[in-house]
Structures are given as C-alpha cells and as structure tokens.
Design a protein around this motif. Structure first.
Motif, PDB file in Angstrom:
ATOM      1  N   LYS A 100       0.818  -1.211   0.000  1.00 55.05           N
ATOM      2  CA  LYS A 100       0.000   0.000   0.000  1.00 55.05           C
ATOM      3  C   LYS A 100       0.854   1.265   0.000  1.00 55.05           C
ATOM      4  CE  LYS A 100      -3.476  -2.492   2.720  1.00 55.05           C
ATOM      5  NZ  LYS A 100      -4.271  -2.505   3.969  1.00 55.05           N
ATOM      6  N   TYR A 101       2.103   1.144  -0.413  1.00 58.59           N
ATOM      7  CA  TYR A 101       3.028   2.270  -0.416  1.00 58.59           C
ATOM      8  C   TYR A 101       3.301   2.732  -1.843  1.00 58.59           C
ATOM      9  CZ  TYR A 101       4.085   0.985   4.432  1.00 58.59           C
ATOM     10  OH  TYR A 101       4.008   0.700   5.780  1.00 58.59           O
ATOM     11  N   LEU A 102       3.294   4.044  -2.051  1.00 54.82           N
ATOM     12  CA  LEU A 102       3.706   4.644  -3.309  1.00 54.82           C
ATOM     13  C   LEU A 102       5.198   4.928  -3.238  1.00 54.82           C
ATOM     14  CD1 LEU A 102       2.913   6.047  -6.040  1.00 54.82           C
ATOM     15  CD2 LEU A 102       2.715   8.158  -4.694  1.00 54.82           C
ATOM     16  N   LEU A 103       5.933   4.577  -4.299  1.00 49.12           N
ATOM     17  CA  LEU A 103       7.375   4.774  -4.362  1.00 49.12           C
ATOM     18  C   LEU A 103       7.704   5.719  -5.511  1.00 49.12           C
ATOM     19  CD1 LEU A 103       8.493   1.041  -3.950  1.00 49.12           C
ATOM     20  CD2 LEU A 103       8.109   2.739  -2.154  1.00 49.12           C
ATOM     21  N   ILE A 104       8.457   6.787  -5.207  1.00 50.32           N
ATOM     22  CA  ILE A 104       8.879   7.767  -6.208  1.00 50.32           C
ATOM     23  C   ILE A 104      10.390   7.671  -6.327  1.00 50.32           C
ATOM     24  CG2 ILE A 104       8.873  10.207  -6.858  1.00 50.32           C
ATOM     25  CD1 ILE A 104       6.452  10.558  -4.943  1.00 50.32           C
ATOM     26  N   ASP A 105      10.875   7.159  -7.453  1.00 44.65           N
ATOM     27  CA  ASP A 105      12.303   6.908  -7.651  1.00 44.65           C
ATOM     28  C   ASP A 105      12.976   8.111  -8.293  1.00 44.65           C
ATOM     29  OD1 ASP A 105      12.242   4.309  -6.593  1.00 44.65           O
ATOM     30  OD2 ASP A 105      11.614   3.464  -8.509  1.00 44.65           O
ATOM     31  N   LEU A 106      14.112   8.524  -7.720  1.00 46.32           N
ATOM     32  CA  LEU A 106      14.881   9.661  -8.217  1.00 46.32           C
ATOM     33  C   LEU A 106      16.151   9.190  -8.918  1.00 46.32           C
ATOM     34  CD1 LEU A 106      14.546  11.978  -5.082  1.00 46.32           C
ATOM     35  CD2 LEU A 106      12.988  11.755  -7.028  1.00 46.32           C
ATOM     36  N   ASP A 107      16.763  10.092  -9.670  1.00 49.01           N
ATOM     37  CA  ASP A 107      17.900   9.712 -10.506  1.00 49.01           C
ATOM     38  C   ASP A 107      19.185   9.440  -9.736  1.00 49.01           C
ATOM     39  OD1 ASP A 107      18.279  12.362  -9.780  1.00 49.01           O
ATOM     40  OD2 ASP A 107      18.948  13.011 -11.766  1.00 49.01           O
ATOM     41  N   ASP A 108      19.246   9.735  -8.450  1.00 51.74           N
ATOM     42  CA  ASP A 108      20.449   9.441  -7.663  1.00 51.74           C
ATOM     43  C   ASP A 108      20.307   8.164  -6.841  1.00 51.74           C
ATOM     44  OD1 ASP A 108      18.624  10.303  -5.780  1.00 51.74           O
ATOM     45  OD2 ASP A 108      20.040  11.560  -4.677  1.00 51.74           O
ATOM     46  N   GLY A 109      19.236   7.378  -7.097  1.00 46.04           N
ATOM     47  CA  GLY A 109      19.031   6.139  -6.360  1.00 46.04           C
ATOM     48  C   GLY A 109      18.185   6.281  -5.113  1.00 46.04           C
ATOM     49  N   THR A 110      17.756   7.500  -4.811  1.00 49.00           N
ATOM     50  CA  THR A 110      16.879   7.731  -3.665  1.00 49.00           C
ATOM     51  C   THR A 110      15.433   7.413  -4.047  1.00 49.00           C
ATOM     52  OG1 THR A 110      18.299   9.473  -2.778  1.00 49.00           O
ATOM     53  CG2 THR A 110      16.006   9.485  -2.043  1.00 49.00           C
ATOM     54  N   THR A 111      14.672   6.891  -3.086  1.00 48.03           N
ATOM     55  CA  THR A 111      13.244   6.639  -3.275  1.00 48.03           C
ATOM     56  C   THR A 111      12.452   7.364  -2.193  1.00 48.03           C
ATOM     57  OG1 THR A 111      13.558   4.474  -4.318  1.00 48.03           O
ATOM     58  CG2 THR A 111      11.431   4.881  -3.288  1.00 48.03           C
ATOM     59  N   VAL A 112      11.436   8.108  -2.620  1.00 48.03           N
ATOM     60  CA  VAL A 112      10.476   8.686  -1.681  1.00 48.03           C
ATOM     61  C   VAL A 112       9.422   7.624  -1.404  1.00 48.03           C
ATOM     62  CG1 VAL A 112       8.828  10.538  -1.241  1.00 48.03           C
ATOM     63  CG2 VAL A 112      10.859  10.985  -2.644  1.00 48.03           C
ATOM     64  N   ILE A 113       9.263   7.270  -0.141  1.00 46.31           N
ATOM     65  CA  ILE A 113       8.271   6.277   0.276  1.00 46.31           C
ATOM     66  C   ILE A 113       7.083   7.030   0.860  1.00 46.31           C
ATOM     67  CG2 ILE A 113       7.816   4.320   1.805  1.00 46.31           C
ATOM     68  CD1 ILE A 113      10.899   3.871   1.798  1.00 46.31           C
ATOM     69  N   SER A 114       5.908   6.842   0.273  1.00 45.21           N
ATOM     70  CA  SER A 114       4.728   7.575   0.717  1.00 45.21           C
ATOM     71  C   SER A 114       3.596   6.615   1.065  1.00 45.21           C
ATOM     72  CB  SER A 114       4.262   8.540  -0.389  1.00 45.21           C
ATOM     73  OG  SER A 114       3.054   9.187  -0.022  1.00 45.21           O
ATOM     74  N   HIS A 115       3.052   6.790   2.256  1.00 43.90           N
ATOM     75  CA  HIS A 115       1.872   6.043   2.679  1.00 43.90           C
ATOM     76  C   HIS A 115       0.745   7.041   2.882  1.00 43.90           C
ATOM     77  CE1 HIS A 115      -0.840   3.491   5.002  1.00 43.90           C
ATOM     78  NE2 HIS A 115      -0.106   2.458   4.656  1.00 43.90           N
ATOM     79  N   LEU A 116      -0.442   6.746   2.357  1.00 41.62           N
ATOM     80  CA  LEU A 116      -1.558   7.688   2.383  1.00 41.62           C
ATOM     81  C   LEU A 116      -2.312   7.712   3.703  1.00 41.62           C
ATOM     82  CD1 LEU A 116      -3.042   7.098  -1.178  1.00 41.62           C
ATOM     83  CD2 LEU A 116      -1.448   8.872  -0.450  1.00 41.62           C
ATOM     84  N   GLY A 117      -2.035   6.759   4.591  1.00 44.47           N
ATOM     85  CA  GLY A 117      -2.734   6.753   5.864  1.00 44.47           C
ATOM     86  C   GLY A 117      -4.234   6.594   5.684  1.00 44.47           C
ATOM     87  N   MET A 118      -5.009   7.284   6.506  1.00 44.50           N
ATOM     88  CA  MET A 118      -6.467   7.171   6.442  1.00 44.50           C
ATOM     89  C   MET A 118      -7.088   8.119   5.427  1.00 44.50           C
ATOM     90  SD  MET A 118      -7.291   4.825   8.643  1.00 44.50           S
ATOM     91  CE  MET A 118      -9.035   5.103   8.946  1.00 44.50           C
ATOM     92  N   SER A 119      -6.505   9.307   5.274  1.00 44.52           N
ATOM     93  CA  SER A 119      -7.188  10.345   4.500  1.00 44.52           C
ATOM     94  C   SER A 119      -6.287  11.041   3.490  1.00 44.52           C
ATOM     95  CB  SER A 119      -7.771  11.402   5.453  1.00 44.52           C
ATOM     96  OG  SER A 119      -6.735  12.001   6.234  1.00 44.52           O
ATOM     97  N   GLY A 120      -5.079  10.542   3.269  1.00 41.70           N
ATOM     98  CA  GLY A 120      -4.150  11.212   2.374  1.00 41.70           C
ATOM     99  C   GLY A 120      -4.504  11.038   0.906  1.00 41.70           C
TER     100      GLY A 120
END
Length: 298
Positions: free
Chosen positions: A58-78
């Motif tokens: 249930k996690y959204l992953l945003i991959d960047l060009d330097d190998g970093t990933t933004v991990i986003s969880h929407l919780g209850m209302s996001g």
C-alpha cells in the motif's frame, strides 16, 4: 484506509505528470505528517529527476535519478492532487471522498516537466495526517522496516495455493485474520478480503488449516480463494484505471469499485450469489468489520 488498488490507481494517475519531471523545489507546509519528515527531505529532492513511480503493497514509491526513493503512505485520508495552472485533477477513486481543502495541503512538489510541457504542482493533502513520507535508497528497500517482512503481492506468480498451504498448515487462525496479515500477503486489505472470501464462498471465520490436506497440499477451496483474490484485485485496479483514462472523475468523488461491492458495507442486503437467498451480515474480527453471507460462505 486506501488499499492496494487505490494506491495502484494513484500511481498510474501521477505517472504521466511526475515521471521524467525535474523537482524544481519542495514546499513543506509543516515539518511532520504522522511522523517527522526527514530533515534533509527538501535538499535531497530539489533538482532531482523523477525516473519512475512504483508501488509496494500500500506504499507509493517515487524513484529519483540518484538512487533515492520517496516512500509515501496515504494513511487514512491522504491523497495527491495535480495542478496545472487553474486546472486540478485528483488521481485515484476511494470508497470515501478525498479532501481538497487547501488548509490540509502539507507537501507540494513543484515540477518542471520534460519536452516543453511546462510546470505542474503535485500536492499531498491529508486532513488527519495519518500518512507519512520517508526517504531510502532503492537498493536497500528490501531491508526497509516497512518492507522487510512483507509477504508476496496478491497479483503475481509468488502468490499461489501451495504458498498459502505452507503458511496455513496446522493453524487454527480465522481465515479473514490470516489474509489481513501483511506478512502472509502484502497489500491485501479489509475490503478486498471480504470480497474475495465471498467470491470463493469461504467463511471469514473458517480455520485456515481446514483448507490444507493432511499431507500439506492445498485443497480445491484454497485454489479457488487464490483465484478470487487475484480477480478481485485485478477488477478493482481496472475500475480505477478506466476512470483515469476517461478523466470523468477528476474531482475524486465519483465512481470506482465501490459500485461493484458484493458484500462489503452491504449489511442487510440480499446475497448476490445466484440462488443463495441469504442475507449479508456484519461481524467484527480483530477490530475490523467482516461482511459475509453465512448461507453460502462455509
């Protein structure tokens, strides 16, 4: 809480805007969501190229060009909202409407899109602030705390009846609770467990060991359950995908798979199994509502 099909739909809705875009700047309206945002969150994202979007459970992953990933969880209302000039689009359709009240806009991605497509803003809105964002390196996601113990995805070759038979053998845990265990299946949530159990005619109260033979092999009922899980997730994702392609639910409040629910949130309605004649009931298991028909789900 948004479940796997909703997060997959959000990912597909954001991808055309975010993939290939450069992060011009990050605007933080507060230092925390459910947890504090990483102190270097803005510095590590600014100027980076977004190379791809993905999803794990249930996690959204945003991959960047330097190998970093933004991990986003929407919780209850996001939710995420895309703004281009005066236009606004909210990808993803949910069982409950998502907020567009700007006082709950907490994180704003200011993007420069490629091929002369101009700028866009991707806004994370979360009234209850149960969601969160974190940073990790892509090659270390398998050991990230939220991912390291996750089971296989509900769609894909890793989930099959033999796998579940090995997990269920000798256990008396109720089937509903076993399927909600993220260590057994990743991303399978309450709504779609109820729907899959109805499709496979299995009671949420049934002991998981009864679906396994004395020699540890899956019974036909367990094979039917796996097919039902796959089908309900695929159907839900397809419903979300159709709405995004049509752009007819840009406000995030109409349509989606809730119109196809067979048992979830239908307490007191007639069971939709042909020839059943039963009634959908509700009970509580582990603090979660289970909707089922006792006549055809055994």
């Amino acid at each position: 809480m948004p479940e796997l099909p909703e997060v997959e739909t959000v990912k597909r809705g954001l991808a055309p805007t975010m993939e290939g875009a450069m992060v011009q700047r990050i605007e933080l309206r507060r230092p925390d969501l459910r947890f504090p945002l990483p102190r270097d969150f803005v510095a590590r994202l600014t100027g980076r190229l977004i190379v791809g979007l993905a999803r794990r459970a249930k996690y959204l992953l945003i991959d960047l060009d330097d190998g970093t990933t933004v991990i986003s969880h929407l919780g209850m209302s996001g939710s995420f909202r895309i703004e281009e000039g005066e236009e606004s689009d909210q990808p993803g359709e949910f069982h409950h409407a998502r907020s567009k009240d700007k006082k709950h806009d907490h994180v704003i991605f200011h993007l420069q899109r490629p091929y002369g497509r101009g700028v866009a803003r991707v806004i994370y809105n979360d009234p209850r602030r149960f969601g969160y964002m974190d940073l990790a390196f892509r090659n270390e996601l398998d050991v990230y705390p939220a991912f390291r113990d996750l089971g296989p995805e509900p769609v894909g070759n890793a989930l099959d009846a033999a796998y579940l038979a090995a997990r269920f053998a000798g256990k008396q845990q109720p089937l509903k609770m076993a399927l909600l265990d993220q260590k057994v299946i990743a991303g399978l949530g309450n709504i779609y467990v109820c729907e899959a159990l109805w499709r496979s005619h299995l009671s949420p109260k049934r002991a998981v060991a009864t679906l396994v033979t004395a020699t540890g092999r899956p019974k036909k009922e367990l094979e039917a359950l796996v097919e039902a899980i796959r089908a309900v997730i695929v159907d839900a994702i397809a419903a979300g995908g159709s709405s995004l392609r049509d752009h007819i639910q840009a406000d995030g409040t109409l349509g989606y798979f809730q119109h196809s629910f067979s048992v979830y949130d239908r307490e007191g309605d007639s069971c939709r199994t042909p020839g059943c004649g039963g009634t959908v009931e509700r009970m509580v298991q582990g603090g979660r509502s289970s909707f089922y028909c006792r006549r055809c789900q055994k």
